[in-house]
Design an enzyme around this catalytic site. Structure first.
Site, PDB file in Angstrom:
ATOM      1  N   GLY A   1      20.691  12.323  55.651  1.00  0.00           N
ATOM      2  CA  GLY A   1      21.309  11.264  56.434  1.00  0.00           C
ATOM      3  C   GLY A   1      20.396  10.641  57.479  1.00  0.00           C
ATOM      4  O   GLY A   1      20.868  10.208  58.519  1.00  0.00           O
TER       5      GLY A   1
ATOM      6  N   ASN B   1      18.737   7.763  57.180  1.00  0.00           N
ATOM      7  CA  ASN B   1      19.082   6.343  57.254  1.00  0.00           C
ATOM      8  C   ASN B   1      20.440   6.161  57.925  1.00  0.00           C
ATOM      9  O   ASN B   1      20.645   5.203  58.672  1.00  0.00           O
ATOM     10  CB  ASN B   1      19.053   5.686  55.874  1.00  0.00           C
TER      11      ASN B   1
ATOM     12  N   ILE C   1      25.214   7.276  40.606  1.00  0.00           N
ATOM     13  CA  ILE C   1      25.251   5.885  40.176  1.00  0.00           C
ATOM     14  C   ILE C   1      26.718   5.473  40.129  1.00  0.00           C
ATOM     15  O   ILE C   1      27.536   6.116  39.466  1.00  0.00           O
ATOM     16  CB  ILE C   1      24.570   5.706  38.805  1.00  0.00           C
TER      17      ILE C   1
ATOM     18  N   HIS D   1      16.259   1.292  48.940  1.00  0.00           N
ATOM     19  CA  HIS D   1      15.497   1.939  47.865  1.00  0.00           C
ATOM     20  C   HIS D   1      14.029   2.016  48.267  1.00  0.00           C
ATOM     21  O   HIS D   1      13.484   1.050  48.802  1.00  0.00           O
ATOM     22  CB  HIS D   1      15.647   1.142  46.561  1.00  0.00           C
TER      23      HIS D   1
ATOM     24  N   THR E   1      24.734  -3.859  42.403  1.00  0.00           N
ATOM     25  CA  THR E   1      25.402  -4.529  41.294  1.00  0.00           C
ATOM     26  C   THR E   1      25.599  -3.513  40.175  1.00  0.00           C
ATOM     27  O   THR E   1      25.272  -2.336  40.326  1.00  0.00           O
ATOM     28  CB  THR E   1      24.567  -5.722  40.780  1.00  0.00           C
TER      29      THR E   1
END
Length: 192
Positions: free
Chosen positions: A13, A15, A94, A111, A143
């Protein structure tokens, strides 16, 4: 209007901490981090959330018959927090198409490469193996195609001859902690 943010995380964690810091210090204003949700029971991200009085939720994927059922529960929980924006911060799953469509244009990810280069896992190793001289990080919309959404921000990081996967990862991570809050701020302010 105050934007309600939920963060999905599977690990340390760091970020997440950067986002928390920037909400706390007012850089990202008109936003609240309502929840941190993890698919890992002992993810340190959950401890970070608790420290700041943010709801910390573990949803065990093994308790669901399939990915779709797990994601239904995830959406249900996110909706309980009136989530406007979903941030992925080291979330190692994902997301399925239904989930992504439900939160279309409301999921951001960070990313550790200059997308579209080096998608997927171990992007730093991919960069080193390929021999690039510059790598970096990308904040993008999530997306239905992995690591392929529209790019919001990128930052370059030099790759040195003596770099290891770990040294490159650490340098990229420093930049992630700068551009992720910046991208969140832009989204909250309606500038993306």
């Amino acid at each position: 209007m105050v934007v309600n943010i939920a963060v999905l995380a599977s690990g340390r964690g760091t970020n997440l901490q950067s986002i928390i810091n920037n909400v706390e210090n007012g850089y990202i204003h008109d936003a609240n981090i309502k929840a941190v949700i993890s698919d890992v029971r002992d993810a340190h991200a959950l401890e970070r959330a608790k420290k700041y009085g943010i709801s910390a939720v573990f949803i065990d994927p093994s308790e669901f018959s399939d990915k779709s059922e797990y994601e239904k529960e995830l959406i249900k929980k996110l909706e309980e927090f009136n989530t406007d924006l979903v941030l992925l911060a080291g979330f190692m799953r994902i997301l399925g198409n239904k989930f992504v469509r439900f939160y279309k244009h409301r999921i951001l990810n960070i990313h550790p490469s200059l997308l579209p280069a080096f998608k997927g896992l171990r992007a730093q190793k991919q960069a080193l193996d390929y021999g690039v001289k510059v790598s970096g990080c990308t904040v993008h919309y999530v997306t239905e195609d992995m690591d392929s959404g529209p790019i919001i921000l990128q930052e370059c990081v030099p790759v040195y001859e003596d770099d290891t996967e770990e040294t490159l990862e650490n340098r990229i991570l420093q930049e992630e902690h700068e551009i992720y809050p910046e991208a969140v701020k832009l989204w909250v302010e309606g500038k993306v």
